[in-house]
Enzyme design. Structure first.
Site, mmCIF file in Angstrom:
data_model
loop_
_atom_site.group_PDB
_atom_site.id
_atom_site.type_symbol
_atom_site.label_atom_id
_atom_site.label_comp_id
_atom_site.label_asym_id
_atom_site.label_seq_id
_atom_site.Cartn_x
_atom_site.Cartn_y
_atom_site.Cartn_z
ATOM 1 C CB CYS A 91 -0.913 0.021 1.221
ATOM 2 S SG CYS A 91 -1.798 -1.508 1.517
ATOM 3 C CG HIS A 343 -6.100 1.649 -0.643
ATOM 4 N ND1 HIS A 343 -4.917 2.229 -1.078
ATOM 5 C CD2 HIS A 343 -5.727 0.694 0.264
ATOM 6 C CE1 HIS A 343 -3.894 1.650 -0.475
ATOM 7 N NE2 HIS A 343 -4.358 0.709 0.340
ATOM 8 C CB CYS A 373 -1.978 0.880 7.612
ATOM 9 S SG CYS A 373 -3.481 0.644 6.635
#
EC number: 2.3.1.16
Length: 387
Positions: A91, A343, A373
């Protein structure tokens, strides 16, 4: 040591992954479009003067495989002499791309870099081809590889109720829609070609993922998505699945001024940390604290925060432990976040940083912090200072 500045930052609209605007557009095209756009917006910098291109992407296979950074650069007709590398910190990939470029500039190994990231989650799903080593179970719970269950764990540990999650998710959509209506995203979104519901080719200049009709009452009717028996995390309080890209032009301050380019912000500090994979969503807390320590600042010095909303159950414990619960509506994700916008894994770090820069300018604040995160237990953070 050279000062690193952000000269420009842009993104595509966020397209819905299931039958959305970019269903017929490849990840390389989204990336190349932004590379071309950044160079066109900053003609004082010749493309051949770029020292490197750093591009984040998580699922590096199919159309996103074989070094998508280089493939996109070639599509964008960037001179062949300019190298390009694809970066993967899950991520945090495109924020890591920024960090890599910044360090090259700080050490004097480079003067100008193009950074960003992409993820087409409609074409290359998050779970495509993933095959965890069975031996990991000796050290890490199997559920640690299931992001929704790590969010459930954080919710239980920190007393984050279903009602709190629903309220935060509704806020994300409301703020993202308000930002769209007010034109707050206009300075960051580059109109991008795609197809509407009827298959007609058109230019999109808005995020189609936002659901302005979202209410707490509607969210309350959704079933738990990951723990059907006692869970509180739903699809509505999780980040949406979307397709998109984001990009930034990063330079040494001396080179930017030499070319007459006005820096928008400096990279004040950077941090990456590891944490327990079972609570991977907690990574922004130690990462932000380390970045603040490196910058010689405290959380109270930061005017605005962009914190990636993987899950409402994940971001709320981070906000709580950074001491910001009473300042959510003054400082946190003022234009909504990933619950509303989605995302796209390799894109999000550059996306939230781009949104942050615009908010810093709009709110006229000196310092901003972007953090996220990272699956399997990491956190990444960057402190920016307006020039």
């Amino acid at each position: 040591m050279e000062q690193v500045v952000i000269v420009d930052a842009i993104r595509t609209p966020m397209g819905r992954s299931k039958g959305g605007a970019f269903r017929n557009v490849r990840a390389e095209d989204l990336s190349a479009h932004l590379m071309r756009s950044l160079l066109a917006r900053n003609p004082a910098l010749e493309a051949a003067a770029l020292d490197d291109i750093y591009w984040g992407c998580v699922q590096q296979t199919l159309e996103q495989g074989f070094n998508i950074a280089r493939n996109a650069a070639l599509l964008a007709e960037v001179p062949h002499s300019v190298p390009a590398v694809t970066v993967n910190r899950l991520c945090g990939s495109s924020m890591q791309a920024l960090h890599d470029a910044a360090r090259m500039i700080m050490t004097g190994d480079a003067q100008a870099g193009l950074v960003g990231g992409v993820e087409h989650m409609g074409h290359v799903p998050m779970s495509h081809g993933v095959d965890f080593h069975p031996g990991l179970s000796r050290n890490v719970a199997k559920a640690a590889g299931m992001m929704g269950l790590t969010a459930e764990m954080l919710a239980r540990m920190h007393g984050i109720s279903r009602e709190m999650q629903d309220a935060f998710a509704a806020r994300s959509h409301a703020r993202a829609w308000a930002a769209t209506q007010s034109g707050a995203f206009k300075n960051e979104i580059i109109p991008t070609g795609g197809h509407d519901a009827d298959g007609v080719l058109k230019q999109f200049n808005y995020d189609e993922v936002i659901r302005p009709e979202t209410t707490v009452e509607a969210l309350a009717t959704l079933r738990p998505a990951f723990d059907p028996v006692s869970g509180t995390v739903t699809a509505g309080t999780s980040s949406a699945l979307s397709d998109g890209a984001a990009a930034m032009l990063v330079m040494s301050e001396s080179r930017a001024r030499e070319l007459g380019l006005k820096p928008r912000a400096r990279v004040r500090s950077m941090a990456v940390v590891g944490c327990d994979p079972s609570i991977m969503g907690y990574g922004p807390v130690p990462a932000s604290k380390l970045a603040l320590k490196k910058a010689g600042l405290s959380a109270s010095d930061i005017g605005v925060f962009e914190m990636n909303e993987a899950f409402a159950a994940q971001i709320l414990p981070c906000i709580k432990d950074l001491g910001l619960m009473e300042q959510i509506d003054e400082k946190i994700n003022l234009n909504g976040g990933a619950i509303a916008l989605g995302h796209p894994l390799g894109c999000s770090g550059a996306r939230i940083s781009t949104t942050l820069l615009n908010l810093m300018e709009h709110k006229d604040v000196q310092f901003g912090l972007a953090t996220m995160c990272i699956g399997l237990g990491q956190g990444i953070a960057t402190v920016f200072e307006r020039v």
